[in-house]
Design an enzyme around this catalytic site. Sequence first.
Site, PDB file in Angstrom:
ATOM      1  CG  ASP A   7      58.822   8.415   0.156  1.00 11.43           C
ATOM      2  OD1 ASP A   7      59.650   8.290  -0.775  1.00 11.43           O
ATOM      3  OD2 ASP A   7      58.770   9.429   0.875  1.00 11.43           O
ATOM      4  CD  GLU A  67      59.515   8.567  -4.633  1.00 13.93           C
ATOM      5  OE1 GLU A  67      60.097   9.530  -5.163  1.00 13.93           O
ATOM      6  OE2 GLU A  67      58.724   8.683  -3.678  1.00 13.93           O
ATOM      7  CG  ASP A 140      58.806  11.164   4.718  1.00 14.40           C
ATOM      8  OD1 ASP A 140      59.724  11.145   3.884  1.00 14.40           O
ATOM      9  OD2 ASP A 140      58.810  11.899   5.721  1.00 14.40           O
TER      10      ASP A 140
END
Length: 173
Positions: A7, A67, A140
């Site tokens: 992420d 992501e 996160d």
Amino acid sequence: MVILGIDPGLATLGYGVIRAEGDRCQLIQYGVLTTVAGQPLPQRLRSIFLGVHQLMDIYEPDEVAFEELFFSKNVTTGMNVSAARGAALAAAATRTENLFEYTPNQIKQAVTGHGKADKLQVQTMVKLLLNMDEIAKPDDAADALAVALTHAHSARMRSMFRSEEHTSELQSP
């Protein structure tokens, strides 16, 4: 197969490592890489680049899933996060061509069955799917685990999500 989920972020980059065997997923590790606020951007990007290299050394993932970014209203923040994502992607690309990307909606859909799920729903499903005692913190890291799970569950359609950024070749003049 070992999957590293990422992420991206400039201040905090989340990572999650899982082992996927068939329909079963097992947690290996999760956490964050952080950079120091106030440091010049190039130093922060170098820190992310080297940190992702370390993750690759430690966990030796077979595939890496990121992501995709969505842009917020703050263009400066979006540009910095894009730079951080680029540093992480470049680091991973020096080690493997097995890079994949998923949008936030694809991740929510894969993990919860609903593309409009909220953060708590996603985190709760990550906890359940990986048989964890508690929700991964910080957010996160939980998000990175969701990315890794999404990748594990997308095995049949993997070629659709392969990152195209690593396939472009430099053309000689």
